[in-house]
Enzyme design. Structure first.
Site, PDB file in Angstrom:
ATOM      1  N   CYS A  71       0.721  -1.189   0.094  1.00  0.00           N
ATOM      2  CA  CYS A  71       0.122  -0.172  -0.136  1.00  0.00           C
ATOM      3  C   CYS A  71       0.761   1.207  -0.042  1.00  0.00           C
ATOM      4  O   CYS A  71       0.228   2.192  -0.182  1.00  0.00           O
ATOM      5  CB  CYS A  71      -1.072   0.029   1.058  1.00  0.00           C
ATOM      6  N   HIS A 108      -1.290  11.068  16.446  1.00  0.00           N
ATOM      7  CA  HIS A 108      -1.766  10.250  15.249  1.00  0.00           C
ATOM      8  C   HIS A 108      -0.646   9.549  14.472  1.00  0.00           C
ATOM      9  O   HIS A 108       0.208  10.009  14.371  1.00  0.00           O
ATOM     10  CB  HIS A 108      -2.491  11.303  14.327  1.00  0.00           C
ATOM     11  N   HIS A 111      -4.011   4.685  10.065  1.00  0.00           N
ATOM     12  CA  HIS A 111      -5.179   3.953  10.245  1.00  0.00           C
ATOM     13  C   HIS A 111      -5.290   2.591  10.165  1.00  0.00           C
ATOM     14  O   HIS A 111      -4.135   1.879   9.704  1.00  0.00           O
ATOM     15  CB  HIS A 111      -6.106   4.438   9.151  1.00  0.00           C
ATOM     16  N   ASP A 115      -8.150  -5.544   5.956  1.00  0.00           N
ATOM     17  CA  ASP A 115      -7.539  -5.997   4.857  1.00  0.00           C
ATOM     18  C   ASP A 115      -6.218  -6.376   4.871  1.00  0.00           C
ATOM     19  O   ASP A 115      -5.538  -6.487   3.742  1.00  0.00           O
ATOM     20  CB  ASP A 115      -7.925  -5.004   3.497  1.00  0.00           C
ATOM     21  N   ARG A 124      -4.741  -4.552   9.049  1.00  0.00           N
ATOM     22  CA  ARG A 124      -3.428  -3.667   8.614  1.00  0.00           C
ATOM     23  C   ARG A 124      -3.570  -2.365   9.227  1.00  0.00           C
ATOM     24  O   ARG A 124      -4.309  -1.542   9.014  1.00  0.00           O
ATOM     25  CB  ARG A 124      -3.725  -3.740   6.984  1.00  0.00           C
ATOM     26  N   CYS A 126      -1.835   0.609   8.989  1.00  0.00           N
ATOM     27  CA  CYS A 126      -1.049   1.474   7.958  1.00  0.00           C
ATOM     28  C   CYS A 126      -0.685   2.740   8.650  1.00  0.00           C
ATOM     29  O   CYS A 126      -1.276   3.475   8.903  1.00  0.00           O
ATOM     30  CB  CYS A 126      -2.105   1.828   6.816  1.00  0.00           C
TER      31      CYS A 126
END
Ligand SMILES: [Zn+2]
Length: 143
Positions: A71, A108, A111, A115, A124, A126
């Site tokens: 990704c 932060h 996310h 998947d 996942r 990410c």
């Protein structure tokens, strides 16, 4: 989904974060920006080691749970401890996503998506490279 807590173990004022973090780190960690895909310096990191929060140093992920998701961001299938991260419903940008924050300082990180195909958890995480500091096991004297 957990509600947003009102306090964190590590709390700093906006001015303090601005001073301590680089401009890129501040934008991602404190303003939930996302680094451009395929640009993160930890994307291809494959050594054994630990990934910690770039803002407060809390350990978040271990190298053994990092996987190549394709990704464009560093991806992990689980955190070191469910309590290390905080998951928050995020409906910004017209999407329903789950934001991942550092549970220690509220910064932060990225996310989490359901998947992570072929991984033990199917998740996942990410993550933004700039949100994480990597310490190789060799450097830290760990096995
Ligand atoms: Zn943190």
């Amino acid at each position: 989904m957990a509600n947003e807590p009102t306090s964190y173990q590590v709390e700093k004022s906006d001015a303090e974060w601005r001073e301590e973090l680089t401009a890129d780190e501040y934008a991602v960690l404190r303003q939930a920006a996302t680094e451009r895909p395929w640009t993160g310096e930890l994307l291809d990191e494959s050594r054994a080691g630990v990934y910690a929060c770039a803002a407060c140093g809390a350990e978040l992920f271990k190298s053994g749970t990092k996987f190549d998701s394709g990704c464009g961001w560093p991806s992990f299938y689980e955190s070191v401890d469910p309590a290390a991260v905080q998951l928050i419903d995020d409906t910004s940008m017209g999407m329903v996503r789950t934001e991942v924050r550092c549970a220690t300082c509220g910064s932060h990180l990225g996310h989490v998506f359901p998947d992570g195909f072929g991984t033990p958890t199917g998740d996942r995480y990410c993550m933004n490279s700039v949100s994480l500091d990597f310490t190789a096991a060799d450097d830290a004297g760990l096995k």
